[in-house]
Design an enzyme around this catalytic site. Sequence first.
Site, PDB file in Angstrom:
ATOM      1  N   ASP A   1      68.683  20.943  55.596  1.00 28.19           N
ATOM      2  CA  ASP A   1      70.031  20.360  55.563  1.00 28.19           C
ATOM      3  C   ASP A   1      70.112  19.081  56.368  1.00 28.19           C
ATOM      4  O   ASP A   1      69.189  18.721  57.111  1.00 28.19           O
ATOM      5  CB  ASP A   1      71.067  21.385  56.066  1.00 28.19           C
ATOM      6  CG  ASP A   1      70.610  22.106  57.335  1.00 28.19           C
ATOM      7  OD1 ASP A   1      69.737  21.570  58.037  1.00 28.19           O
ATOM      8  OD2 ASP A   1      71.119  23.197  57.619  1.00 28.19           O
TER       9      ASP A   1
ATOM     10  N   ASN B   1      76.946  33.318  63.097  1.00 27.99           N
ATOM     11  CA  ASN B   1      77.806  33.844  62.030  1.00 27.99           C
ATOM     12  C   ASN B   1      76.976  34.282  60.815  1.00 27.99           C
ATOM     13  O   ASN B   1      77.537  34.607  59.776  1.00 27.99           O
ATOM     14  CB  ASN B   1      78.840  32.794  61.606  1.00 27.99           C
ATOM     15  CG  ASN B   1      78.195  31.538  61.022  1.00 27.99           C
ATOM     16  OD1 ASN B   1      76.970  31.443  60.948  1.00 27.99           O
ATOM     17  ND2 ASN B   1      79.011  30.591  60.612  1.00 27.99           N
TER      18      ASN B   1
ATOM     19  N   HIS C   1      74.758  32.371  59.170  1.00 27.71           N
ATOM     20  CA  HIS C   1      74.405  31.342  58.194  1.00 27.71           C
ATOM     21  C   HIS C   1      72.897  31.061  58.214  1.00 27.71           C
ATOM     22  O   HIS C   1      72.226  31.248  59.221  1.00 27.71           O
ATOM     23  CB  HIS C   1      75.241  30.062  58.380  1.00 27.71           C
ATOM     24  CG  HIS C   1      74.857  29.186  59.530  1.00 27.71           C
ATOM     25  ND1 HIS C   1      75.675  28.178  59.986  1.00 27.71           N
ATOM     26  CD2 HIS C   1      73.752  29.135  60.314  1.00 27.71           C
ATOM     27  CE1 HIS C   1      75.081  27.549  60.987  1.00 27.71           C
ATOM     28  NE2 HIS C   1      73.917  28.117  61.211  1.00 27.71           N
TER      29      HIS C   1
ATOM     30  N   GLU D   1      77.407  28.872  54.946  1.00 28.64           N
ATOM     31  CA  GLU D   1      78.327  29.580  55.823  1.00 28.64           C
ATOM     32  C   GLU D   1      78.873  30.852  55.155  1.00 28.64           C
ATOM     33  O   GLU D   1      78.750  31.011  53.940  1.00 28.64           O
ATOM     34  CB  GLU D   1      79.496  28.642  56.186  1.00 28.64           C
ATOM     35  CG  GLU D   1      79.071  27.317  56.800  1.00 28.64           C
ATOM     36  CD  GLU D   1      78.583  27.439  58.249  1.00 28.64           C
ATOM     37  OE1 GLU D   1      78.095  28.508  58.654  1.00 28.64           O
ATOM     38  OE2 GLU D   1      78.681  26.432  58.971  1.00 28.64           O
TER      39      GLU D   1
HETATM   40  P1  PGA Z   1      69.995  27.445  66.711  1.00 29.22           P
HETATM   41  O1  PGA Z   1      70.678  27.303  65.293  1.00 29.22           O
HETATM   42  O2  PGA Z   1      68.512  27.537  66.450  1.00 29.22           O
HETATM   43  O3  PGA Z   1      70.354  26.167  67.414  1.00 29.22           O
HETATM   44  O4  PGA Z   1      70.545  28.679  67.345  1.00 29.22           O
HETATM   45  C1  PGA Z   1      70.324  28.162  64.282  1.00 29.22           C
HETATM   46  C2  PGA Z   1      71.171  27.881  63.087  1.00 29.22           C
HETATM   47  O5  PGA Z   1      72.360  27.535  63.274  1.00 29.22           O
HETATM   48  O6  PGA Z   1      70.695  28.051  61.967  1.00 29.22           O
END
Ligand code: PGA
Length: 251
Positions: free
Chosen positions: A67, A136, A138, A143
């Site tokens: 992304d 969450n 995702h 999301e």
């Molecule tokens: P993080 O993010 O590795 O910074 O915890 C993971 C994500 O949001 O996919």
Amino acid sequence: MRIIIVKDYNELSKKAANIVASQMILKPNSVLGFATGSTPTGTYKELVRIYNEGNISFREIVTFNLDEYYGLDRANVQSYYYYMNENLFSKVDIDYANVHIPDGRAIDIEAECEDYEAGIKKAGGIDLQLLGIGRNGHIGFNEPDVKFEARTHLVELDEDTIKANSRFFSSEEEVPKTAISMGIKTIMHSRRIVLLASGEEKAEIIYSMVKGKITPELPASVLQLHPDVVVILDEKAGAIISKHCNCMTQQ
Ligand code: PGA
């Protein structure tokens, strides 16, 4: 799903890098799907170390990132292009012509998403996709309440994601509200998926991802349907799931 629990973040990073490196050794022109965020930085550091030792080369490797924030250009320090360059690409022998990250400044978003998908297809599909997971649930920027059938598309970021990612920006207002992300279908078509999670704040979502209902409300739960997923957790992220499954504990 194979679940590997290791002692700490360092061990998690080494294990993940070793899996990516072995993929690269077995297929030097592998198509790798990369992720950003805090979790994979240690993996990239390890990959650079393995590269510096002369054990792997990125010369023929093709990459597709999950992304990119919409509205940020490559030179922006918050962009995922910048992140990948800082953490990995500038430190190895990758051919930049083989690097693909959605263009956060694309004007025709639909064409950008279609081109991205076509690029993955033309490259022969993703051999190994690295993933983190949001609190969450995702994956990529897919999301909660995601459409499982979506391919690369423009997404609106969840409030929880904006809050979580604001730690990289000087204020919450600065966090872009939209992003271009591979869809769940794109991710599910990868031949192998390696998902990483570290820290106690991920323990509950990991448990639900593995043991809960498969539902768009928890995007990562769809991975239960993928035939080749390796989940690597440190002890804190694995604290709940370890009580409910036959996880491999490795040191
Ligand atoms: P993080 O993010 O590795 O910074 O915890 C993971 C994500 O949001 O996919």
